[in-house]
Design a protein around this motif. Structure first.
Motif, short mmCIF file in Angstrom:
data_model
loop_
_atom_site.label_atom_id
_atom_site.label_comp_id
_atom_site.label_asym_id
_atom_site.label_seq_id
_atom_site.Cartn_x
_atom_site.Cartn_y
_atom_site.Cartn_z
N GLY A 87 1.01 -1.11 -0.20
CA GLY A 87 -0.13 -0.09 -0.17
C GLY A 87 0.89 1.37 0.07
O GLY A 87 1.88 1.09 -0.03
N VAL A 88 -0.03 2.21 0.26
CA VAL A 88 0.74 3.68 0.31
C VAL A 88 0.44 4.26 1.62
O VAL A 88 -0.91 4.07 2.02
CB VAL A 88 0.40 4.38 -0.87
CG1 VAL A 88 -1.01 4.68 -1.10
CG2 VAL A 88 1.00 5.63 -0.99
N ALA A 89 1.26 5.28 2.22
CA ALA A 89 1.10 5.77 3.47
C ALA A 89 1.53 7.37 3.07
O ALA A 89 2.43 7.46 2.56
CB ALA A 89 1.68 5.34 4.59
N MET A 90 0.61 8.21 3.60
CA MET A 90 1.08 9.75 3.60
C MET A 90 0.72 10.64 4.40
O MET A 90 -0.38 10.30 5.31
CB MET A 90 0.65 10.35 2.26
CG MET A 90 -0.98 10.19 2.14
SD MET A 90 -1.85 10.69 0.65
CE MET A 90 -1.76 9.23 -0.08
N LEU A 91 1.32 11.77 4.64
CA LEU A 91 0.69 12.73 5.79
C LEU A 91 0.20 13.59 4.71
O LEU A 91 0.75 14.40 3.77
CB LEU A 91 1.81 13.33 6.65
CG LEU A 91 2.53 12.08 7.60
CD1 LEU A 91 3.81 13.02 8.38
CD2 LEU A 91 1.72 11.52 8.37
N VAL A 92 -0.70 14.43 5.25
CA VAL A 92 -1.75 15.55 4.57
C VAL A 92 -2.20 16.52 5.66
O VAL A 92 -2.69 16.02 6.54
CB VAL A 92 -2.62 14.96 3.48
CG1 VAL A 92 -3.39 14.23 4.16
CG2 VAL A 92 -2.96 15.98 2.46
N ALA A 93 -2.30 17.70 4.81
CA ALA A 93 -2.94 18.80 5.80
C ALA A 93 -4.19 18.50 5.60
O ALA A 93 -4.57 18.55 4.26
CB ALA A 93 -2.19 20.30 5.27
N GLY A 94 -5.34 19.25 6.38
CA GLY A 94 -6.41 19.14 6.51
C GLY A 94 -6.76 20.76 6.05
O GLY A 94 -5.74 21.43 5.75
N VAL A 95 -7.98 21.02 5.94
CA VAL A 95 -8.45 22.56 5.62
C VAL A 95 -9.34 23.04 6.49
O VAL A 95 -10.04 22.09 7.51
CB VAL A 95 -9.05 22.69 4.26
CG1 VAL A 95 -8.03 22.30 3.09
CG2 VAL A 95 -10.35 21.65 4.15
N ASP A 96 -9.44 24.31 6.70
CA ASP A 96 -10.28 25.04 7.43
C ASP A 96 -11.79 24.65 7.27
O ASP A 96 -12.13 24.45 6.10
CB ASP A 96 -10.22 26.31 7.64
CG ASP A 96 -8.72 26.77 8.33
OD1 ASP A 96 -8.16 26.17 9.23
OD2 ASP A 96 -8.09 27.69 7.97
N ARG A 97 -12.69 24.75 8.20
CA ARG A 97 -13.98 24.46 7.87
C ARG A 97 -14.66 25.50 6.79
O ARG A 97 -15.61 25.16 6.18
CB ARG A 97 -14.95 24.51 9.18
CG ARG A 97 -14.64 23.35 9.96
CD ARG A 97 -15.36 23.65 11.27
NE ARG A 97 -16.74 23.14 10.79
CZ ARG A 97 -17.53 21.93 10.83
NH1 ARG A 97 -16.84 20.80 11.56
NH2 ARG A 97 -18.73 21.68 10.67
N ASP A 98 -14.09 26.69 6.74
CA ASP A 98 -14.58 27.67 5.80
C ASP A 98 -13.89 27.47 4.37
O ASP A 98 -14.15 28.31 3.59
CB ASP A 98 -14.49 29.30 6.34
CG ASP A 98 -13.04 29.55 6.63
OD1 ASP A 98 -12.04 28.61 6.62
OD2 ASP A 98 -12.71 30.77 6.97
N HIS A 99 -13.02 26.68 4.16
CA HIS A 99 -12.55 26.16 2.94
C HIS A 99 -13.53 26.02 1.71
O HIS A 99 -14.55 25.56 1.96
CB HIS A 99 -11.55 25.06 2.98
CG HIS A 99 -11.00 24.79 1.64
ND1 HIS A 99 -9.79 25.21 1.37
CD2 HIS A 99 -11.37 23.74 0.69
CE1 HIS A 99 -9.52 24.76 0.13
NE2 HIS A 99 -10.51 23.72 -0.23
#
Length: 106
Positions: A87-99
């Motif tokens: 498989g694949v694994a990654m780290l990723v940023a979320g976004v704000d609720r107002d995005h």
């Protein structure tokens, strides 16, 4: 900003190694305030085909997510997963609720 560790695991070989990984991972997450928000449920594909199990772990920040992944405690158990699944694994940023979608155009 919230960060996520995301993995799409395929061909998981349910054996003693995977069982040990599952028994030990929660203790590695706790010091970094990480918790599962998706853990391999059966998806309902509404477009295209999906193969594998989706895992998402939420952390309060990039530093927490990276700290967890790089921690000696997690690195000790990581081979239990990588030796018994593809498989694949990654780290990723979320976004704000107002995005909104057009924010990516800026």
């Amino acid at each position: 900003m919230t960060h996520y560790a995301i993995a799409n695991l395929r061909n998981v070989r349910l054996n003693a190694g995977i069982v040990e990984y599952l028994e030990r991972i929660d203790a590695t997450l706790a010091p970094f305030d990480g918790h599962f928000i998706v853990h391999g449920g059966v998806p309902e594909s509404v477009e295209g085909e999906w193969e594998g199990s989706l895992i998402m772990i939420e952390f309060p920040s990039y530093e927490h997510a990276r700290g967890w992944y790089d921690s000696p405690e997690y690195q000790k158990i990581l081979p239990l997963r990588t030796d018994n699944s593809d498989g694949v694994a990654m780290l990723v940023a979320g976004v704000d609720r107002d995005h909104v979608a057009t924010d990516v155009l800026r």
